[in-house]
Design an enzyme around this catalytic site. Sequence first.
Site, mmCIF file in Angstrom:
data_model
loop_
_atom_site.group_PDB
_atom_site.id
_atom_site.type_symbol
_atom_site.label_atom_id
_atom_site.label_comp_id
_atom_site.label_asym_id
_atom_site.label_seq_id
_atom_site.Cartn_x
_atom_site.Cartn_y
_atom_site.Cartn_z
ATOM 1 N N LYS A 162 -1.323 5.759 -3.533
ATOM 2 C CA LYS A 162 -0.754 5.405 -4.845
ATOM 3 C C LYS A 162 -1.779 4.563 -5.621
ATOM 4 O O LYS A 162 -2.974 4.798 -5.480
ATOM 5 C CB LYS A 162 0.589 4.702 -4.659
ATOM 6 C CG LYS A 162 1.518 5.493 -3.726
ATOM 7 C CD LYS A 162 2.920 4.963 -3.665
ATOM 8 C CE LYS A 162 3.755 5.868 -2.768
ATOM 9 N NZ LYS A 162 5.152 5.511 -2.729
ATOM 10 N N GLU A 179 7.357 9.334 -8.270
ATOM 11 C CA GLU A 179 6.865 8.289 -9.183
ATOM 12 C C GLU A 179 6.235 8.910 -10.440
ATOM 13 O O GLU A 179 6.328 8.344 -11.526
ATOM 14 C CB GLU A 179 5.885 7.376 -8.435
ATOM 15 C CG GLU A 179 6.640 6.486 -7.455
ATOM 16 C CD GLU A 179 5.870 6.086 -6.209
ATOM 17 O OE1 GLU A 179 4.632 6.217 -6.190
ATOM 18 O OE2 GLU A 179 6.529 5.645 -5.246
ATOM 19 N N SER A 209 9.208 5.966 3.846
ATOM 20 C CA SER A 209 9.280 4.906 4.867
ATOM 21 C C SER A 209 8.910 5.372 6.275
ATOM 22 O O SER A 209 9.468 4.891 7.258
ATOM 23 C CB SER A 209 10.659 4.246 4.869
ATOM 24 O OG SER A 209 10.875 3.574 3.632
ATOM 25 N N ASN A 230 -0.811 8.628 1.160
ATOM 26 C CA ASN A 230 -0.844 8.518 -0.303
ATOM 27 C C ASN A 230 -1.002 7.033 -0.639
ATOM 28 O O ASN A 230 -0.074 6.258 -0.444
ATOM 29 C CB ASN A 230 0.476 9.075 -0.862
ATOM 30 C CG ASN A 230 0.657 8.798 -2.342
ATOM 31 O OD1 ASN A 230 -0.282 8.405 -3.039
ATOM 32 N ND2 ASN A 230 1.873 9.003 -2.823
ATOM 33 N N GLU A 266 10.872 14.177 0.109
ATOM 34 C CA GLU A 266 10.844 12.723 0.022
ATOM 35 C C GLU A 266 12.098 12.229 -0.699
ATOM 36 O O GLU A 266 12.126 12.173 -1.940
ATOM 37 C CB GLU A 266 9.620 12.265 -0.766
ATOM 38 C CG GLU A 266 8.311 12.674 -0.141
ATOM 39 C CD GLU A 266 7.198 11.714 -0.524
ATOM 40 O OE1 GLU A 266 6.646 11.091 0.379
ATOM 41 O OE2 GLU A 266 6.924 11.573 -1.719
ATOM 42 N N HIS A 303 5.131 14.049 -7.386
ATOM 43 C CA HIS A 303 5.673 12.886 -6.671
ATOM 44 C C HIS A 303 6.747 12.244 -7.546
ATOM 45 O O HIS A 303 6.629 12.222 -8.770
ATOM 46 C CB HIS A 303 4.545 11.884 -6.373
ATOM 47 C CG HIS A 303 5.003 10.793 -5.452
ATOM 48 N ND1 HIS A 303 5.752 9.736 -5.892
ATOM 49 C CD2 HIS A 303 4.842 10.629 -4.116
ATOM 50 C CE1 HIS A 303 6.034 8.958 -4.841
ATOM 51 N NE2 HIS A 303 5.488 9.473 -3.757
ATOM 52 N N GLY A 322 9.503 3.582 0.050
ATOM 53 C CA GLY A 322 9.174 2.166 -0.089
ATOM 54 C C GLY A 322 10.330 1.224 0.190
ATOM 55 O O GLY A 322 10.251 0.034 -0.120
HETATM 56 P P1 PGA Z 1 6.436 5.105 1.576
HETATM 57 O O1 PGA Z 1 6.027 6.127 0.427
HETATM 58 O O2 PGA Z 1 5.884 5.637 2.864
HETATM 59 O O3 PGA Z 1 5.794 3.794 1.179
HETATM 60 O O4 PGA Z 1 7.922 5.028 1.607
HETATM 61 C C1 PGA Z 1 6.089 7.504 0.655
HETATM 62 C C2 PGA Z 1 5.634 8.252 -0.580
HETATM 63 O O5 PGA Z 1 5.978 7.859 -1.701
HETATM 64 O O6 PGA Z 1 4.933 9.280 -0.451
#
Ligand code: PGA
Length: 256
Positions: free
Chosen positions: A14, A101, A214, A12, A169, A99, A175
């Site tokens: 983003k 976010e 992560s 992803n 997640e 997601h 992140g």
């Molecule tokens: P990340 O993000 O691997 O940077 O922690 C995962 C995600 O939001 O799908």
Amino acid sequence: MTPDVRPLVAGNWKMNGTRQSLGEIKAMAEGIDGPLAEHVDALICPPATLLYVATALCTDSQLMVGAQDCHHEVQGAHTGDISAEMIADCFGTHVILGHSERRTDHRETDQMVQSKVEAAHAAGLTAIICIGETGDERDSYETLDVLMRQMSHSIPDGAMADNTVIAYEPLWAIGTGLTPTPVDVAVVHAFIRAELVQRFGAEGKVMRILYGGSVKPSNALSLMSVDNVDGALIGGASLKASDFLAIYSVYEGLVA
Ligand code: PGA
């Protein structure tokens, strides 16, 4: 892993990536086209601006391309949104929905996510439905309640294993460089599996459950080895083909 389930390694991007980044997608497409692709699926979800050109780059590759969100309607007066049909029209095969976010930045509710999933299914796309608890919810032992609520309201009736993927997640792991222990992941994924089987029967037994938050080359093997973890949803580490391919390659030691 889950018996008889083909793992999926999904990236992803983003809100990252311009045309300059297309070389990374090309390198991913070339890198996954080996014997492992017979056993493991790979997907990259760039921003919508790169979707069409990315699918064009991947026509001769087994790397699939998807989007990061869609509107629940087919078309209409919704400035700035894209529909599931538009994603399919660009030869996208998957769409990430719900997601954290999107749930935070755009106040998406479980009900909104569910209507987007229905739109994705109607357009022939596979929906990757994200669920996960916040750090506060984890600290107050609410994780399983939160996941239960998100699953009951975001996954539509009639979801099938070939058009629906669940991504667990934990928000505190996204992140941050933090991850749950493999034991904690095993407990949560077993819970999700049990709920899916209870609701969807045989389909629920083989619906893929990804872990996200992560995931990196250094921790991928331990996370992907956990029971009921059927792949990864990768943010930061999917921006570079070398990291994405290193994560994909951990399956060399896991699949026959
Ligand atoms: P990340 O993000 O691997 O940077 O922690 C995962 C995600 O939001 O799908």
